[in-house]
Motif scaffolding. Structure first.
Motif, PDB file in Angstrom:
ATOM      1  N   ILE A 104      13.623 -66.097  70.798  1.00 23.77           N
ATOM      2  CA  ILE A 104      14.658 -67.053  71.180  1.00 23.77           C
ATOM      3  C   ILE A 104      14.638 -67.277  72.684  1.00 23.77           C
ATOM      4  O   ILE A 104      14.765 -68.407  73.174  1.00 23.77           O
ATOM      5  CB  ILE A 104      16.034 -66.553  70.704  1.00 23.77           C
ATOM      6  CG1 ILE A 104      16.101 -66.577  69.175  1.00 23.77           C
ATOM      7  CG2 ILE A 104      17.163 -67.393  71.293  1.00 23.77           C
ATOM      8  CD1 ILE A 104      17.290 -65.839  68.587  1.00 23.77           C
ATOM      9  N   ASP A 105      14.431 -66.219  73.444  1.00 17.99           N
ATOM     10  CA  ASP A 105      14.370 -66.327  74.902  1.00 17.99           C
ATOM     11  C   ASP A 105      13.184 -67.172  75.360  1.00 17.99           C
ATOM     12  O   ASP A 105      13.178 -67.689  76.483  1.00 17.99           O
ATOM     13  CB  ASP A 105      14.294 -64.937  75.521  1.00 17.99           C
ATOM     14  CG  ASP A 105      15.566 -64.119  75.314  1.00 17.99           C
ATOM     15  OD1 ASP A 105      16.605 -64.723  74.992  1.00 17.99           O
ATOM     16  OD2 ASP A 105      15.499 -62.875  75.446  1.00 17.99           O
ATOM     17  N   LYS A 106      12.203 -67.313  74.481  1.00 18.91           N
ATOM     18  CA  LYS A 106      11.026 -68.140  74.795  1.00 18.91           C
ATOM     19  C   LYS A 106      11.177 -69.571  74.278  1.00 18.91           C
ATOM     20  O   LYS A 106      10.217 -70.347  74.346  1.00 18.91           O
ATOM     21  CB  LYS A 106       9.771 -67.504  74.195  1.00 18.91           C
ATOM     22  CG  LYS A 106       9.380 -66.172  74.824  1.00 18.91           C
ATOM     23  CD  LYS A 106       8.140 -65.586  74.155  1.00 18.91           C
ATOM     24  CE  LYS A 106       7.752 -64.248  74.783  1.00 18.91           C
ATOM     25  NZ  LYS A 106       6.557 -63.647  74.118  1.00 18.91           N
ATOM     26  N   GLY A 107      12.360 -69.909  73.766  1.00 19.51           N
ATOM     27  CA  GLY A 107      12.607 -71.280  73.347  1.00 19.51           C
ATOM     28  C   GLY A 107      12.704 -71.520  71.865  1.00 19.51           C
ATOM     29  O   GLY A 107      12.930 -72.652  71.426  1.00 19.51           O
ATOM     30  N   ALA A 108      12.517 -70.487  71.062  1.00 21.69           N
ATOM     31  CA  ALA A 108      12.580 -70.659  69.610  1.00 21.69           C
ATOM     32  C   ALA A 108      14.032 -70.788  69.156  1.00 21.69           C
ATOM     33  O   ALA A 108      14.852 -69.909  69.434  1.00 21.69           O
ATOM     34  CB  ALA A 108      11.906 -69.499  68.896  1.00 21.69           C
ATOM     35  N   LYS A 109      14.342 -71.868  68.461  1.00 19.49           N
ATOM     36  CA  LYS A 109      15.654 -72.025  67.835  1.00 19.49           C
ATOM     37  C   LYS A 109      15.527 -72.082  66.318  1.00 19.49           C
ATOM     38  O   LYS A 109      16.447 -72.518  65.626  1.00 19.49           O
ATOM     39  CB  LYS A 109      16.354 -73.263  68.380  1.00 19.49           C
ATOM     40  CG  LYS A 109      16.773 -73.121  69.836  1.00 19.49           C
ATOM     41  CD  LYS A 109      17.668 -74.269  70.266  1.00 19.49           C
ATOM     42  CE  LYS A 109      18.158 -74.054  71.708  1.00 19.49           C
ATOM     43  NZ  LYS A 109      19.061 -75.161  72.126  1.00 19.49           N
ATOM     44  N   LEU A 110      14.388 -71.651  65.827  1.00 15.64           N
ATOM     45  CA  LEU A 110      14.167 -71.462  64.392  1.00 15.64           C
ATOM     46  C   LEU A 110      13.312 -70.215  64.225  1.00 15.64           C
ATOM     47  O   LEU A 110      12.196 -70.130  64.764  1.00 15.64           O
ATOM     48  CB  LEU A 110      13.464 -72.666  63.767  1.00 15.64           C
ATOM     49  CG  LEU A 110      12.997 -72.506  62.316  1.00 15.64           C
ATOM     50  CD1 LEU A 110      14.137 -72.139  61.382  1.00 15.64           C
ATOM     51  CD2 LEU A 110      12.294 -73.774  61.831  1.00 15.64           C
ATOM     52  N   ILE A 111      13.834 -69.248  63.485  1.00 18.97           N
ATOM     53  CA  ILE A 111      13.139 -67.986  63.262  1.00 18.97           C
ATOM     54  C   ILE A 111      12.997 -67.750  61.763  1.00 18.97           C
ATOM     55  O   ILE A 111      13.960 -67.880  61.006  1.00 18.97           O
ATOM     56  CB  ILE A 111      13.908 -66.790  63.873  1.00 18.97           C
ATOM     57  CG1 ILE A 111      14.148 -66.997  65.373  1.00 18.97           C
ATOM     58  CG2 ILE A 111      13.159 -65.489  63.608  1.00 18.97           C
ATOM     59  CD1 ILE A 111      12.914 -66.895  66.224  1.00 18.97           C
ATOM     60  N   PHE A 112      11.794 -67.374  61.339  1.00 20.80           N
ATOM     61  CA  PHE A 112      11.515 -66.944  59.974  1.00 20.80           C
ATOM     62  C   PHE A 112      11.391 -65.419  59.985  1.00 20.80           C
ATOM     63  O   PHE A 112      10.439 -64.873  60.554  1.00 20.80           O
ATOM     64  CB  PHE A 112      10.219 -67.555  59.444  1.00 20.80           C
ATOM     65  CG  PHE A 112      10.265 -69.031  59.191  1.00 20.80           C
ATOM     66  CD1 PHE A 112      10.395 -69.521  57.890  1.00 20.80           C
ATOM     67  CD2 PHE A 112      10.152 -69.944  60.236  1.00 20.80           C
ATOM     68  CE1 PHE A 112      10.419 -70.885  57.635  1.00 20.80           C
ATOM     69  CE2 PHE A 112      10.180 -71.311  60.001  1.00 20.80           C
ATOM     70  CZ  PHE A 112      10.323 -71.782  58.696  1.00 20.80           C
ATOM     71  N   ALA A 113      12.352 -64.729  59.386  1.00 23.88           N
ATOM     72  CA  ALA A 113      12.291 -63.276  59.223  1.00 23.88           C
ATOM     73  C   ALA A 113      11.755 -63.011  57.823  1.00 23.88           C
ATOM     74  O   ALA A 113      12.437 -63.273  56.840  1.00 23.88           O
ATOM     75  CB  ALA A 113      13.666 -62.667  59.406  1.00 23.88           C
ATOM     76  N   THR A 114      10.548 -62.496  57.710  1.00 22.50           N
ATOM     77  CA  THR A 114       9.821 -62.658  56.449  1.00 22.50           C
ATOM     78  C   THR A 114       9.751 -61.435  55.556  1.00 22.50           C
ATOM     79  O   THR A 114       9.136 -61.502  54.489  1.00 22.50           O
ATOM     80  CB  THR A 114       8.382 -63.153  56.721  1.00 22.50           C
ATOM     81  OG1 THR A 114       7.645 -62.144  57.417  1.00 22.50           O
ATOM     82  CG2 THR A 114       8.387 -64.439  57.523  1.00 22.50           C
ATOM     83  N   SER A 115      10.373 -60.330  55.928  1.00 22.14           N
ATOM     84  CA  SER A 115      10.330 -59.170  55.048  1.00 22.14           C
ATOM     85  C   SER A 115      11.685 -58.944  54.389  1.00 22.14           C
ATOM     86  O   SER A 115      12.737 -59.269  54.949  1.00 22.14           O
ATOM     87  CB  SER A 115       9.931 -57.912  55.814  1.00 22.14           C
ATOM     88  OG  SER A 115       9.762 -56.813  54.926  1.00 22.14           O
ATOM     89  N   TYR A 116      11.675 -58.374  53.196  1.00 18.54           N
ATOM     90  CA  TYR A 116      12.888 -58.132  52.424  1.00 18.54           C
ATOM     91  C   TYR A 116      13.924 -57.364  53.243  1.00 18.54           C
ATOM     92  O   TYR A 116      15.114 -57.663  53.202  1.00 18.54           O
ATOM     93  CB  TYR A 116      12.524 -57.349  51.156  1.00 18.54           C
ATOM     94  CG  TYR A 116      13.652 -57.167  50.166  1.00 18.54           C
ATOM     95  CD1 TYR A 116      13.887 -58.114  49.170  1.00 18.54           C
ATOM     96  CD2 TYR A 116      14.454 -56.032  50.189  1.00 18.54           C
ATOM     97  CE1 TYR A 116      14.904 -57.950  48.239  1.00 18.54           C
ATOM     98  CE2 TYR A 116      15.479 -55.859  49.269  1.00 18.54           C
ATOM     99  CZ  TYR A 116      15.697 -56.818  48.300  1.00 18.54           C
ATOM    100  OH  TYR A 116      16.713 -56.641  47.392  1.00 18.54           O
TER     101      TYR A 116
END
Length: 388
Positions: A104-116
């Protein structure tokens, strides 16, 4: 019915981004209240310059994380103006939250958290960053779903049922082996569907299970595979994140194999039957486009989103067949897939009995996807106790 309404190839040009931002700002200027963002903020994810993907294992595991990585590279191709950030070997603990915050600090405003097991961290990050969309892969949110979050997954047990047909038709010993990690409902449904598929063409087929209590521990996987092979199993499959060890063990022993998560047929040129694998590209693309368009809040992804043969284009698909699968078996699998897509179709159409012979699903009953996602018993034909 097709999968989500906006699957399309797109290029996020500077002009399109500017137009989208102006439209979103205009829309937001009339809003008086927001439960997720401070007054004056736009839609969650607006203005993102990057998309982040965190993975619990390595990107080249011939399994779950490789499929995620390959999907992330589709996003890099489809959205060249967005930076794609990836992080491997992210544990299911506070490290996940820290890693997402760094993205997010690098500009990401969409994150996919991919593990259960990334769900708790995903919800924490979403709460702390109301302008960021955080979606989680495979788990479900049981409380109120935040406006900037959601979960998504495919109906995993459907292709495993089809793969079970290939295994049941190919086995000579009538003994199939299943190496799995943890007895979560998703895993239980996969094992049961695999056995039910095998039984549909070979009533004598049984599936012997061994738990490793780990998503990726090659030493435990090797021991589990050796144990199953010593019992006369001649087809091995698995629910593990990294799949190479079990596949190679089967190939070395002259046994057959059914892959999982990613196409690993190159590891078993002689014994590969087929596999149930992820094709994340189209779904990831639609989620990104939804966020870019400012339409995430209230969308199907701002929920516990699931898709299967009945409801759309399942991102969990059957891998190519190996040389041992006959034309007759391929035809049976095609017919079974068509059946699963009908109103009355399911791997678990009743009657279904558990290991003890107790009726679990009554005759003629077609359980819902939600009911199957809560499965907590092994069916008849599965050998082994549920791991504790």
């Amino acid at each position: 019915m097709s999968l989500p309404h906006r699957i399309r190839r797109s290029r996020l040009s500077a002009a399109a981004a500017a137009a989208a931002s102006l439209a979103l700002l205009a829309a937001c200027s009339s809003a008086t209240e927001s439960t997720t963002a401070e007054e004056g903020d736009g839609a969650p994810g607006e203005g993102t310059t990057a998309v982040g993907f965190i993975m619990v294992g390595p990107k080249d595991d011939f399994g779950y994380n490789q499929a995620v990585y390959e999907g992330s590279q589709v996003i890099a191709e489809e959205f060249p103006d967005l930076e794609v950030l990836t992080a491997e070997n992210v544990p299911e603990d506070d490290t996940a939250a820290t890693t997402m915050q760094q993205m997010i600090d690098k500009g990401a405003k969409l994150i996919f958290a991919t593990s259960y097991g990334h769900l708790d961290a995903a919800l924490k990050v979403a709460e702390e960053n109301p302008d960021v969309v955080v979606v989680q892969q495979g788990n479900t949110i049981t409380e109120d779903i935040p406006e900037n979050s959601g979960t998504y997954f495919g109906t995993v047990y459907e292709p495993m049922y089809l793969a079970g047909i290939a295994a049941g038709a190919s086995t000579k010993s009538d003994k199939l082996g299943y190496v799995y990690a943890f007895p979560i409902p998703q895993t239980i449904a996969n094992i049961n569907a695999f056995e039910r598929g095998a039984q549909s063409v070979n009533p004598d087929a049984e599936t012997i299970t061994v738990s490793t209590s780990s998503w990726c521990d090659p030493g435990k996987q090797q021991a589990a595979a050796d144990s199953l092979l010593s019992q006369g199993v001649d087809v091995l499959t698995q629910h593990q994140d990294c799949t190479a060890t079990v596949i190679q063990a089967a190939e070395k022993a002259g046994a057959m194999t059914v892959g999982y998560h990613a196409d690993a047929s190159s590891l078993a040129p002689e014994g590969w039957l087929t596999g149930a694998v992820w094709d994340w590209g189209p779904l990831y693309t639609d989620i990104v486009q939804t966020v870019v368009d400012g339409d995430f809040v209230g969308s199907e992804y701002n929920d516990n989103f699931r898709v299967g043969y009945k409801t759309g284009t399942n991102p969990f698909v059957l891998a190519p067949y190996g040389p041992l699968v006959s034309e007759e078996t391929m035809s049976e699998i095609t017919a079974a897939q068509e059946f699963l897509g009908t109103e009355d179709g399911s791997p678990f159409v009743g009657p279904v009995y558990d290991q003890d012979g107790t009726l679990a699903i009554e005759e003629g009953v077609v359980p819902t996807y939600a009911e199957n996602d809560a499965m907590d018993f092994f069916v008849q034909g599965v050998v082994g106790d549920l791991a504790q």
